[in-house]
Structure formats: structure tokens, C-alpha cells
Design a protein around this motif. Structure first.
Motif, PDB file in Angstrom:
ATOM      1  N   SER A  78      32.992  52.216  42.619  1.00 39.36           N
ATOM      2  CA  SER A  78      34.687  52.287  42.144  1.00 39.36           C
ATOM      3  C   SER A  78      35.409  51.882  42.995  1.00 39.36           C
ATOM      4  O   SER A  78      36.594  50.968  42.973  1.00 39.36           O
ATOM      5  N   HIS A  79      35.091  52.142  44.283  1.00 42.24           N
ATOM      6  CA  HIS A  79      36.115  51.523  45.543  1.00 42.24           C
ATOM      7  C   HIS A  79      35.912  49.987  45.528  1.00 42.24           C
ATOM      8  O   HIS A  79      37.015  49.530  45.597  1.00 42.24           O
ATOM      9  N   GLY A  80      34.912  49.430  45.298  1.00 46.55           N
ATOM     10  CA  GLY A  80      34.914  47.964  45.310  1.00 46.55           C
ATOM     11  C   GLY A  80      35.738  47.311  44.202  1.00 46.55           C
ATOM     12  O   GLY A  80      36.272  46.475  44.203  1.00 46.55           O
ATOM     13  N   MET A  81      35.635  48.146  42.924  1.00 49.95           N
ATOM     14  CA  MET A  81      36.459  47.359  41.910  1.00 49.95           C
ATOM     15  C   MET A  81      37.962  47.788  42.057  1.00 49.95           C
ATOM     16  O   MET A  81      38.993  46.833  41.763  1.00 49.95           O
ATOM     17  N   GLN A  82      38.390  48.770  42.600  1.00 57.35           N
ATOM     18  CA  GLN A  82      39.739  49.097  42.848  1.00 57.35           C
ATOM     19  C   GLN A  82      40.277  47.994  43.937  1.00 57.35           C
ATOM     20  O   GLN A  82      41.337  47.403  43.729  1.00 57.35           O
ATOM     21  N   GLN A 114      40.710  44.733  42.066  1.00 61.73           N
ATOM     22  CA  GLN A 114      41.728  44.706  41.235  1.00 61.73           C
ATOM     23  C   GLN A 114      43.141  44.476  41.779  1.00 61.73           C
ATOM     24  O   GLN A 114      43.973  43.740  41.612  1.00 61.73           O
ATOM     25  N   ALA A 115      42.967  45.251  43.165  1.00 59.08           N
ATOM     26  CA  ALA A 115      44.396  45.023  44.066  1.00 59.08           C
ATOM     27  C   ALA A 115      44.441  43.439  44.604  1.00 59.08           C
ATOM     28  O   ALA A 115      45.435  42.993  44.727  1.00 59.08           O
ATOM     29  N   LEU A 146      40.623  44.695  35.461  1.00 59.58           N
ATOM     30  CA  LEU A 146      39.210  44.131  35.308  1.00 59.58           C
ATOM     31  C   LEU A 146      38.124  44.643  34.060  1.00 59.58           C
ATOM     32  O   LEU A 146      37.576  44.076  33.609  1.00 59.58           O
ATOM     33  N   PHE A 147      38.836  45.859  33.723  1.00 56.75           N
ATOM     34  CA  PHE A 147      38.148  46.443  32.726  1.00 56.75           C
ATOM     35  C   PHE A 147      39.120  47.352  31.326  1.00 56.75           C
ATOM     36  O   PHE A 147      40.120  47.595  32.119  1.00 56.75           O
ATOM     37  N   SER A 148      38.884  47.100  30.292  1.00 55.91           N
ATOM     38  CA  SER A 148      39.492  48.260  29.513  1.00 55.91           C
ATOM     39  C   SER A 148      38.534  49.259  29.103  1.00 55.91           C
ATOM     40  O   SER A 148      37.220  49.161  29.028  1.00 55.91           O
ATOM     41  N   PHE A 202      39.382  38.010  32.391  1.00 55.48           N
ATOM     42  CA  PHE A 202      39.480  37.679  33.511  1.00 55.48           C
ATOM     43  C   PHE A 202      38.365  37.908  34.450  1.00 55.48           C
ATOM     44  O   PHE A 202      37.669  37.413  35.302  1.00 55.48           O
ATOM     45  N   ALA A 203      37.838  39.441  34.098  1.00 58.66           N
ATOM     46  CA  ALA A 203      36.715  39.844  34.907  1.00 58.66           C
ATOM     47  C   ALA A 203      35.519  38.820  34.526  1.00 58.66           C
ATOM     48  O   ALA A 203      34.698  38.726  35.625  1.00 58.66           O
ATOM     49  N   LEU A 204      35.158  38.753  33.486  1.00 58.97           N
ATOM     50  CA  LEU A 204      34.190  37.669  32.973  1.00 58.97           C
ATOM     51  C   LEU A 204      34.183  36.303  33.581  1.00 58.97           C
ATOM     52  O   LEU A 204      33.070  35.872  34.132  1.00 58.97           O
TER      53      LEU A 204
END
Length: 301
Positions: free
Chosen positions: A36-40, A43-44, A50-52, A63-65
Motif C-alpha cells: 500500500s505504501h509503495g502504491m501511494q 501515485q504521488a 493507478l487503480f480504480s 496509465f498504471a498498465l
């Protein structure tokens, strides 16, 4: 890009490949908060979502893909640069990751395929659970993985082909009070030994067998590092265990252990060969040899 972002990009690819933060954490061998921290952080860093949300699932954005695809190419190039010298210098080495049961069942065939009659070749075997093995394959730490296919697994940079399917059996020491049991219902108060702990997601035929019949989960009393130690416990205690392949019970405690004749069958235990997608020309040839030889391991069950 700082090293931590490279690690977070690896996490992103795992989330996309496995479908959730929890499964990605299991594959990476880290905690879910780390994912979770990595995704945050990503995204920052990029300033784009990155996800819906689609129900309870996180669906990667376009964009994430794109980031995942580009970073996978970068990771492959870096791995190729890092591995060029070592693989050329030690081209006779074949690295294979296996679950403990696959190591016991497939070891002789692996040796025959790779080392038989070939001077200078070496076989390096690594054992772990399915999640950690597949994460190691993604990082090119091994050339192949032989393991059950984790629940919910989706192919990404790794491809897989079926090797064999086995019918696991419940075993107990000879003379056990439950040796004459004919149903899983008769075993609800038994205590069990397993090989583990494993990550969530991989095949757990024991738990599945109870859950599909709406029975309470089995009472696991001991988690063992491998099958020899588990079977030694079964041979000298009142613990029960599931054995996926007869070869696993062929060692020293084998004569002290017997399968139970249950009316119900346990879920099939399927073993797969995983490799990079696509494999290099040399590894593709080795994969064909391994598939041919290792499938015979299942037919001999």
C-alpha cells in the motif's frame, strides 16, 4: 529514479499480475502495508491514479498498465546486464525452485535431464512456498519453478505449463485409533501435521476438503519444514497428514505409515512448470526436456 521507486514498480507489477494488494504482498514476501505504501509513493511521484475500484477489486488504470509494461522492460534489461557475466561464466548451472514435495518427487528426473552424462553441469535446487518461488522467478533468481499453481494466479511475465495431477491421501501411523476411519467426518477431532506455513493462496487440499463439506477447519497442531520431518512425526504420534505423492512416504518412516481408506477423495494436487515468458532459446529446449521427463513422475504416482 531512486532505488525505492524501482522496488515500488516491482510491487505494482505484482499487484497487476495477482489482482490484489494482499496477493502481491504474498508473492513479494512483504507485508500488505508495504505494498500500500509503495502504491501511494508511486501515485504521488507520477501524479496520476493507478487503480480504480470495481466492487472489491482494484482495476489498474491505463496509465498504471503502461508504467508496469515499461518498467518490466527496464527490469529485464537490468537483469540481463547483471546476469550476462554470471550466466556465461557458469553456463553449466541450472537453477530450479521447487516446493518441498516437488523437490523429493522430481529430483532424480531433474538430475537425469540436466546432469546425466554431461561433465561440468550442475543443478541448484531451492525450496520455498509457491508465492516466494514465483517472485524469485520474476526476479530471474531461478530459471524454472516447479510448484502447484496458486489460487487466483494470472500469467504476466511468467508462463506455466501443467506437469501432472495427483490424488492426495490422508495417512496415519499403523495402529492409529482412526486407521479404520472411512469418512472425513470421522476425522473432525483429529490433530494434523502439515508442511508449512505457506502463504495464502497456494493449494491447501486439506483445508479445501473440509470447507467444501461445510465442516470446521482441520486442527493443525504442527507445521513442519519438509515432508520427511512431517512423516516422522506421523509415524511416532497420533497426528494425521496429507501426502500428495507416494514417493514422499518411501523413506525410513514409510513402513510405519498407511493411507486411510476414505469414501471421499481429496482435491487433486496439480503441479506446474513455470518459466519466463517467453523463455530464451536455450531454456526453451530445456523446458521441453523437463516437461517430457517430469510428466512421467505423475504417471508413476
Amino acid at each position: 529514479m531512486p532505488f525505492m521507486y524501482l522496488r515500488h514498480l516491482d510491487y505494482l507489477r505484482l499487484v497487476i499480475a495477482h489482482g490484489s494488494f494482499a496477493a502481491a504482498a504474498q508473492a513479494a514476501g512483504v507485508t500488505q502495508p508495504a505494498i500500500s505504501h509503495g502504491m501511494q509513493q508511486l501515485q504521488a511521484r507520477f501524479g496520476h491514479p493507478l487503480f480504480s475500484r470495481a466492487g472489491r477489486r482494484r482495476v489498474p488504470t491505463e496509465f498504471a498498465l503502461r508504467i508496469a509494461s515499461e518498467s518490466a522492460l527496464l527490469a529485464d534489461r537490468v537483469e540481463a546486464l547483471a546476469g550476462t557475466g554470471s550466466r556465461v561464466a557458469d553456463e553449466g548451472l541450472l537453477r530450479i525452485g521447487l516446493t518441498p514435495s516437488a523437490a523429493l518427487v522430481c529430483g532424480p528426473a531433474l538430475y537425469a535431464v540436466w546432469c546425466g552424462g554431461m561433465a561440468g553441469r550442475r543443478l541448484q535446487l531451492h525450496t520455498a512456498d509457491e508465492g516466494r518461488l514465483l517472485a524469485g522467478l520474476s526476479r530471474r533468481e531461478v530459471d524454472f519453478v516447479i510448484a502447484p499453481r496458486p489460487r487466483g494466479y494470472r500469467e504476466g511475465q511468467v508462463a506455466c505449463e501443467p506437469l501432472y495431477r495427483l490424488q492426495p491421501r490422508v495417512c496415519a501411523r499403523r495402529g492409529h485409533a482412526l486407521a479404520a476411519a472411512h469418512s472425513l467426518a470421522d476425522l473432525q477431532h483429529a490433530h494434523w501435521a502439515i508442511v508449512g506455513p505457506s502463504v495464502r493462496g497456494p493449494v491447501n487440499v486439506l483445508t479445501e476438503a473440509f470447507s467444501v463439506r461445510d465442516m470446521e477447519p482441520p486442527r493443525v497442531a504442527v507445521s513442519c519444514p519438509d515432508y520427511p520431518s512431517m512423516l516422522n512425526l506421523v509415524a511416532h504420534t497420533d497426528l494425521l497428514a496429507v501426502v500428495p505423492h507416494p514417493a514422499l512416504a518411501s523413506g525410513e518412516p514409510g513402513p510405519l505409515i498407511a493411507p486411510l481408506n476414505l469414501r471421499e477423495t481429496l482435491p487433486l494436487y496439480e503441479v506446474w512448470l513455470f518459466h519466463a515468458a517467453p523463455p530464451g532459446a536455450a531454456l526453451a529446449g530445456i523446458a521441453r526436456q523437463l516437461l517430457h521427463s517430469l510428466r512421467a513422475c505423475g504417471s508413476a504416482a
